[in-house]
Design a protein around this motif. Structure first.
Motif, PDB file in Angstrom:
ATOM      1  N   ALA A 296       0.810  -1.229   0.000  1.00  0.00           N
ATOM      2  CA  ALA A 296       0.000   0.000   0.000  1.00  0.00           C
ATOM      3  C   ALA A 296       0.838   1.272   0.000  1.00  0.00           C
ATOM      4  O   ALA A 296       0.352   2.337  -0.395  1.00  0.00           O
ATOM      5  CB  ALA A 296      -0.926   0.004   1.223  1.00  0.00           C
TER       6      ALA A 296
ATOM      7  N   ASN B  20       6.281  -3.048   3.646  1.00  0.00           N
ATOM      8  CA  ASN B  20       7.406  -3.808   4.186  1.00  0.00           C
ATOM      9  C   ASN B  20       7.734  -3.275   5.570  1.00  0.00           C
ATOM     10  O   ASN B  20       7.715  -3.996   6.554  1.00  0.00           O
ATOM     11  CB  ASN B  20       8.624  -3.708   3.256  1.00  0.00           C
ATOM     12  CG  ASN B  20       9.726  -4.636   3.716  1.00  0.00           C
ATOM     13  OD1 ASN B  20       9.445  -5.715   4.224  1.00  0.00           O
ATOM     14  ND2 ASN B  20      10.962  -4.207   3.561  1.00  0.00           N
TER      15      ASN B  20
ATOM     16  N   GLN C  37       6.058 -12.336   7.876  1.00  0.00           N
ATOM     17  CA  GLN C  37       5.597 -12.946   6.621  1.00  0.00           C
ATOM     18  C   GLN C  37       4.300 -13.752   6.816  1.00  0.00           C
ATOM     19  O   GLN C  37       3.415 -13.704   5.962  1.00  0.00           O
ATOM     20  CB  GLN C  37       6.703 -13.850   6.046  1.00  0.00           C
ATOM     21  CG  GLN C  37       7.880 -13.057   5.479  1.00  0.00           C
ATOM     22  CD  GLN C  37       7.443 -12.015   4.463  1.00  0.00           C
ATOM     23  OE1 GLN C  37       6.736 -12.332   3.487  1.00  0.00           O
ATOM     24  NE2 GLN C  37       7.833 -10.764   4.671  1.00  0.00           N
TER      25      GLN C  37
ATOM     26  N   ALA D 109       0.496  -5.528  -5.043  1.00  0.00           N
ATOM     27  CA  ALA D 109       1.438  -4.490  -5.495  1.00  0.00           C
ATOM     28  C   ALA D 109       2.710  -4.443  -4.652  1.00  0.00           C
ATOM     29  O   ALA D 109       3.334  -3.397  -4.510  1.00  0.00           O
ATOM     30  CB  ALA D 109       0.745  -3.125  -5.501  1.00  0.00           C
TER      31      ALA D 109
ATOM     32  N   VAL E  51       6.622  -5.328  -4.369  1.00  0.00           N
ATOM     33  CA  VAL E  51       7.650  -5.455  -5.405  1.00  0.00           C
ATOM     34  C   VAL E  51       8.471  -6.718  -5.137  1.00  0.00           C
ATOM     35  O   VAL E  51       8.823  -7.014  -3.991  1.00  0.00           O
ATOM     36  CB  VAL E  51       8.538  -4.181  -5.492  1.00  0.00           C
ATOM     37  CG1 VAL E  51       9.270  -3.887  -4.196  1.00  0.00           C
ATOM     38  CG2 VAL E  51       9.532  -4.304  -6.652  1.00  0.00           C
ATOM     39  N   GLY E  52       8.722  -7.469  -6.212  1.00  0.00           N
ATOM     40  CA  GLY E  52       9.620  -8.616  -6.133  1.00  0.00           C
ATOM     41  C   GLY E  52       8.941  -9.910  -5.739  1.00  0.00           C
ATOM     42  O   GLY E  52       7.737  -9.952  -5.448  1.00  0.00           O
TER      43      GLY E  52
ATOM     44  N   ALA F 205       9.083 -11.311  -3.126  1.00  0.00           N
ATOM     45  CA  ALA F 205       8.568 -11.192  -1.752  1.00  0.00           C
ATOM     46  C   ALA F 205       7.043 -11.167  -1.745  1.00  0.00           C
ATOM     47  O   ALA F 205       6.410 -11.513  -0.748  1.00  0.00           O
ATOM     48  CB  ALA F 205       9.103  -9.918  -1.098  1.00  0.00           C
TER      49      ALA F 205
ATOM     50  N   ASN G 181       2.264  -7.081  -9.249  1.00  0.00           N
ATOM     51  CA  ASN G 181       3.506  -7.753  -8.819  1.00  0.00           C
ATOM     52  C   ASN G 181       3.955  -8.794  -9.851  1.00  0.00           C
ATOM     53  O   ASN G 181       3.794  -9.994  -9.674  1.00  0.00           O
ATOM     54  CB  ASN G 181       3.193  -8.424  -7.459  1.00  0.00           C
ATOM     55  CG  ASN G 181       4.382  -9.090  -6.809  1.00  0.00           C
ATOM     56  OD1 ASN G 181       4.192  -9.898  -5.901  1.00  0.00           O
ATOM     57  ND2 ASN G 181       5.598  -8.824  -7.252  1.00  0.00           N
ATOM     58  N   LYS G 182       4.530  -8.294 -10.965  1.00  0.00           N
ATOM     59  CA  LYS G 182       4.873  -9.195 -12.070  1.00  0.00           C
ATOM     60  C   LYS G 182       5.895 -10.240 -11.681  1.00  0.00           C
ATOM     61  O   LYS G 182       5.896 -11.356 -12.196  1.00  0.00           O
ATOM     62  CB  LYS G 182       5.346  -8.380 -13.274  1.00  0.00           C
ATOM     63  CG  LYS G 182       6.676  -7.679 -13.100  1.00  0.00           C
ATOM     64  CD  LYS G 182       6.939  -6.694 -14.233  1.00  0.00           C
ATOM     65  CE  LYS G 182       6.248  -5.367 -13.985  1.00  0.00           C
ATOM     66  NZ  LYS G 182       6.401  -4.391 -15.052  1.00  0.00           N
TER      67      LYS G 182
ATOM     68  N   MET H  36       7.768   5.684 -10.902  1.00  0.00           N
ATOM     69  CA  MET H  36       7.576   4.331 -10.363  1.00  0.00           C
ATOM     70  C   MET H  36       8.580   4.086  -9.248  1.00  0.00           C
ATOM     71  O   MET H  36       9.488   4.867  -9.013  1.00  0.00           O
ATOM     72  CB  MET H  36       7.832   3.294 -11.466  1.00  0.00           C
ATOM     73  CG  MET H  36       7.124   3.563 -12.775  1.00  0.00           C
ATOM     74  SD  MET H  36       7.409   2.298 -14.032  1.00  0.00           S
ATOM     75  CE  MET H  36       9.069   2.682 -14.566  1.00  0.00           C
TER      76      MET H  36
ATOM     77  N   ILE I  30      11.604  -1.189 -10.309  1.00  0.00           N
ATOM     78  CA  ILE I  30      11.052  -1.272 -11.671  1.00  0.00           C
ATOM     79  C   ILE I  30      11.649  -0.179 -12.556  1.00  0.00           C
ATOM     80  O   ILE I  30      11.807  -0.369 -13.763  1.00  0.00           O
ATOM     81  CB  ILE I  30       9.500  -1.238 -11.684  1.00  0.00           C
ATOM     82  CG1 ILE I  30       8.961  -1.393 -13.116  1.00  0.00           C
ATOM     83  CG2 ILE I  30       8.926  -0.029 -11.024  1.00  0.00           C
ATOM     84  CD1 ILE I  30       7.459  -1.454 -13.241  1.00  0.00           C
TER      85      ILE I  30
HETATM   86  P1  NAD Z   1       7.448   0.391  -4.741  1.00  0.00           P
HETATM   87  O1  NAD Z   1       8.844   0.059  -4.394  1.00  0.00           O
HETATM   88  O2  NAD Z   1       7.061   1.805  -4.940  1.00  0.00           O
HETATM   89  O3  NAD Z   1       6.460  -0.227  -3.635  1.00  0.00           O
HETATM   90  C1  NAD Z   1       6.579  -1.547  -3.218  1.00  0.00           C
HETATM   91  C2  NAD Z   1       5.624  -1.880  -2.081  1.00  0.00           C
HETATM   92  O4  NAD Z   1       5.927  -3.203  -1.630  1.00  0.00           O
HETATM   93  C3  NAD Z   1       5.757  -0.966  -0.870  1.00  0.00           C
HETATM   94  O5  NAD Z   1       4.513  -0.848  -0.228  1.00  0.00           O
HETATM   95  C4  NAD Z   1       6.723  -1.743   0.028  1.00  0.00           C
HETATM   96  O6  NAD Z   1       6.592  -1.418   1.399  1.00  0.00           O
HETATM   97  C5  NAD Z   1       6.300  -3.167  -0.247  1.00  0.00           C
HETATM   98  N1  NAD Z   1       7.380  -4.138  -0.061  1.00  0.00           N
HETATM   99  C6  NAD Z   1       8.645  -4.042  -0.554  1.00  0.00           C
HETATM  100  N2  NAD Z   1       9.375  -5.100  -0.179  1.00  0.00           N
HETATM  101  C7  NAD Z   1       8.567  -5.882   0.568  1.00  0.00           C
HETATM  102  C8  NAD Z   1       8.745  -7.107   1.284  1.00  0.00           C
HETATM  103  N3  NAD Z   1       9.936  -7.734   1.284  1.00  0.00           N
HETATM  104  N4  NAD Z   1       7.698  -7.624   1.962  1.00  0.00           N
HETATM  105  C9  NAD Z   1       6.498  -6.991   1.972  1.00  0.00           C
HETATM  106  N5  NAD Z   1       6.270  -5.828   1.331  1.00  0.00           N
HETATM  107  C10 NAD Z   1       7.284  -5.283   0.637  1.00  0.00           C
HETATM  108  O7  NAD Z   1       7.098  -0.476  -6.046  1.00  0.00           O
HETATM  109  P2  NAD Z   1       6.035  -0.133  -7.185  1.00  0.00           P
HETATM  110  O8  NAD Z   1       6.680   0.703  -8.225  1.00  0.00           O
HETATM  111  O9  NAD Z   1       4.760   0.295  -6.577  1.00  0.00           O
HETATM  112  O10 NAD Z   1       5.844  -1.577  -7.834  1.00  0.00           O
HETATM  113  C11 NAD Z   1       5.087  -2.580  -7.203  1.00  0.00           C
HETATM  114  C12 NAD Z   1       4.904  -3.733  -8.186  1.00  0.00           C
HETATM  115  O11 NAD Z   1       4.114  -3.266  -9.284  1.00  0.00           O
HETATM  116  C13 NAD Z   1       6.211  -4.241  -8.802  1.00  0.00           C
HETATM  117  O12 NAD Z   1       6.123  -5.616  -9.002  1.00  0.00           O
HETATM  118  C14 NAD Z   1       6.277  -3.526 -10.139  1.00  0.00           C
HETATM  119  O13 NAD Z   1       6.989  -4.248 -11.110  1.00  0.00           O
HETATM  120  C15 NAD Z   1       4.808  -3.470 -10.506  1.00  0.00           C
HETATM  121  N6  NAD Z   1       4.471  -2.357 -11.419  1.00  0.00           N
HETATM  122  C16 NAD Z   1       4.681  -1.077 -11.019  1.00  0.00           C
HETATM  123  C17 NAD Z   1       4.389  -0.025 -11.867  1.00  0.00           C
HETATM  124  C18 NAD Z   1       4.574   1.408 -11.446  1.00  0.00           C
HETATM  125  O14 NAD Z   1       4.237   2.298 -12.202  1.00  0.00           O
HETATM  126  N7  NAD Z   1       5.090   1.685 -10.270  1.00  0.00           N
HETATM  127  C19 NAD Z   1       3.889  -0.293 -13.160  1.00  0.00           C
HETATM  128  C20 NAD Z   1       3.685  -1.621 -13.522  1.00  0.00           C
HETATM  129  C21 NAD Z   1       3.973  -2.657 -12.649  1.00  0.00           C
END
Ligand code: NAD
Ligand code: MG
Length: 384
Positions: A10, A37, A81, A98, A100-101, A103, A122-123, A202, A206
């Motif tokens: 979130a 996280n 976890q 949403a 990342v990774g 995880a 979360n691809k 982003m 990513i």
């Molecule tokens: P971000 O780094 O901005 O946010 C990641 C979120 O995951 C945060 O809330 C973080 O606290 C949480 N997180 C990180 N590591 C964690 C862990 N080990 N355990 C639990 N929670 C954890 O990333 P983002 O840009 O929002 O991307 C999120 C996902 O969406 C990715 O897989 C990315 O490839 C995909 N995505 C993002 C975009 C974009 O525009 N940002 C577009 C397409 C796809």
């Protein structure tokens, strides 16, 4: 009618965009679980604003801080976890995945098991788990909606059509901030330069993936699982303006494309409202001011990541999980200033050469391949 929603990740970029849409249509949503996280303060603020049932930090060490920020409220706080997976398993109409990774894989799998709707950003989870995830989706009758802009575009272009009639699915790629750089310039790229994406705002991981083109590589594998037309019918084209988000060409010669502003609220809104539509306050597409759209073939000499991904997709089994894990390790090392930009793909390639994983049949199998690949990629960092 109110719908219930959980948002895993979130506090990130997708999290922000999703909550912005919910904020604009507050009465339609009942927020169940929000996770992060560690960002305990931000998570607590959001949980209070959206009156969530539960807020969860994946990192248990951050739970005391979360508890402190939520004291005096009736919002549950949890950490670790297992707590994250338990929160993801709470029944909701839709989960936005949403994190990342890799995880995010285990909690996303728990959300899938509910058999409702999962909007997947979360691809890395789908790339790593592949058939283990798609089998789980089929087993539970879950609706999996793609958030990733390209896959959301393809999903929209496929609606009402038969996959057998597809000639090509073409993923567009912006090419990232380093598209025109020479190999020597790529080698000298700093983390700040790599994350400065020209079109999209982003998260850091990513953004680096976009600069290496590994994002498109991961998306190629993601598309293979979401739209089973076969690897031979998937293509990538570089389109620097990011106006066309992807295209589907049919056997009669028609090509359908989805266009929109470079704003993730558009594809997220399409999943939140699906199969209907909802309002967003995104800037409308102004084609006259954009003027021209251009297209190029990917250059896999300078950006080998898409080749690595295609090879991993052809190898199948646990190989995509190895690629994803190695890339996560290498990107983190690059962001920490430990390795050069060009070493990211090199470390992934070497890890793939060094580890022939068993084909995973379960979530635990995928996580074991992921862990082993991370260990081997980390060893490569020492010699990089
Ligand atoms: P971000 O780094 O901005 O946010 C990641 C979120 O995951 C945060 O809330 C973080 O606290 C949480 N997180 C990180 N590591 C964690 C862990 N080990 N355990 C639990 N929670 C954890 O990333 P983002 O840009 O929002 O991307 C999120 C996902 O969406 C990715 O897989 C990315 O490839 C995909 N995505 C993002 C975009 C974009 O525009 N940002 C577009 C397409 C796809
Ligand atoms: Mg994308």
């Amino acid at each position: 009618m109110t719908r219930s929603i959980s948002l895993l990740g979130a506090t990130g970029s997708i999290g922000d965009s999703t909550l912005d849409l919910i904020r604009g249509d507050r009465d339609s949503w009942n927020v169940v679980a929000l996770s992060a996280n560690c960002s305990a303060e931000k998570l607590a603020k959001l949980a209070i604003e959206f009156d969530a049932e539960i807020a969860v930090v994946g990192d248990e060490a951050c739970l005391p801080e979360l508890r402190q920020h939520l004291s005096g409220t009736s919002i549950e706080a949890a950490g670790g976890q297992q707590a994250l997976c338990d929160a993801a398993a709470r029944p909701v109409d839709i989960t936005v995945a949403a994190i990342v990774g890799c995880a995010g894989l285990a909690p996303t799998m728990r959300a899938i098991e509910q058999g409702n709707t999962v909007a997947l950003a979360n691809k890395e989870a789908l790339v790593s788990a592949g058939e283990v995830m798609t089998a789980k989706v089929a087993e539970h009758g879950t609706t999996l909606l793609p958030v990733d802009s390209e896959h959301n575009a393809i999903f929209q272009c496929l609606t009402g059509n038969d996959l057998d009639d597809v000639r090509w699915i073409t993923l567009t790629a912006s090419g990232g901030p380093l598209r025109t750089k020479s190999l020597a310039e790529l080698e000298a790229t700093t983390p700040a330069e790599a994350v400065a994406h020209p079109n999209w705002s982003m998260g850091a991981k990513i953004s680096v993936d976009s600069a290496t083109m590994m994002n498109k590589g991961l998306e190629f594998i993601e598309a293979f699982h979401l739209f089973p037309v076969g690897l031979d019918r998937l293509r990538i084209i570089v389109h620097p303006q990011s106006v066309i988000h992807s295209m589907v060409e049919y056997r009669d010669g028609s090509t359908l494309a989805q266009l929109g502003p470079s704003d993730m609220r558009v594809p997220i809104a399409s999943t939140l409202a699906w199969p209907a539509r909802m309002d967003t306050n995104c800037r409308p597409l102004d084609l006259a001011s954009i003027g021209e759209l251009s297209f190029f073939s990917p250059d896999e000499e300078r950006f080998p990541a898409t080749r690595l991904a295609r090879e991993a997709a052809h190898a199948g089994g646990g190989t995509p999980a190895v690629l994803n894990a190695a890339n996560e390790v290498a990107v983190a090392a690059f962001l920490a200033g430990q390795v050069k930009f060009t070493q990211i793909s090199a470390i992934s390639a070497r890890t793939l050469d060094n580890y022939a994983p068993p084909a995973p049949n379960s979530l635990d199998d995928v996580l074991a391949v992921d862990a082993e690949a991370r260990a081997r990629a980390s060893e490569m960092l020492e010699i990089a």
